[in-house]
Motif scaffolding. Sequence first.
Motif, PDB file in Angstrom:
ATOM      1  N   LYS A 192       3.046   0.651  -8.220  1.00  0.00           N
ATOM      2  CA  LYS A 192       2.887   1.667  -7.183  1.00  0.00           C
ATOM      3  C   LYS A 192       1.435   1.754  -6.736  1.00  0.00           C
ATOM      4  N   LYS A 193       0.519   1.703  -7.698  1.00  0.00           N
ATOM      5  CA  LYS A 193      -0.905   1.763  -7.377  1.00  0.00           C
ATOM      6  C   LYS A 193      -1.330   0.555  -6.560  1.00  0.00           C
TER       7      LYS A 193
ATOM      8  N   GLU B  17      -0.074   0.938  -3.004  1.00  0.00           N
ATOM      9  CA  GLU B  17      -0.886   1.914  -2.283  1.00  0.00           C
ATOM     10  C   GLU B  17      -2.236   1.320  -1.891  1.00  0.00           C
TER      11      GLU B  17
END
Length: 249
Positions: free
Chosen positions: A69-70, A73
């Motif tokens: 997810k990081k 992003e």
Amino acid sequence: MDPDAVKSTLTNLAFGNVIAAAARNYQKEILAQEKAQSSSAFNEEVDLDELMDDPELEKLHADRIASLKKEAEKREALKRKGHGEYREIDEGDFLGEVTGTEKAICHFYHKEFYRCKIMDKHLKALAPRHVDTKFIKLDAENAPFFVAKLGVKTLPCVVLFSKGVAMDRLVGFQDIGGKDDFSTRTLELILIKKGIISEKKDNEGDEDDDYHENSQRTFSGNVTEQLISITTAPQGPMPFLAFSLTLCG
């Protein structure tokens, strides 16, 4: 009663008992095997359930999800800054583009130079594959100030920036064997060696058709390097450049 008949009857009964005993033993073996298989499957299910409930495994899974997810992003944030594509910029945007990101590659080009068009094709293919690095191009004829400041004298000239500082450059095709028929992968390896981009795993960036096509495509022709000689006008707040083409022997 006939003794032979009695003997035959007893023999038949004994043989029947043996067959029946063998059948019972075989049935017991089958049942034992089924029970063992059932017990093994149950143990596997129990072990799997215990594994799924393992807090360390759950933590590893959660950490992996958080990492993905990081990373997603981060990629989206970089794309909002112009990463992931090969873009042309104006001289007025140059400083903001190269100082506003960690790594940037800027191609100083001339629209009439054949080798600049070759470089364009390869950089365009690499840009979406290496989102961590910004890929931009600047028409040298329309950027006299930075051409002079950076000492750009040979085109194509690919300047590599780290935190806004010019750390290295590719001048003409000198670092690429001096020939026009190099592959995108060849240029990619050189940029990796210079530290401006990172090596990708086999499954990263595979959706980029331009990269795979240009990695195998060759360019025909034997165009020599074209040079620009720079003269600065004595008057005016900004120097201007007069371009004259020269062919290297």
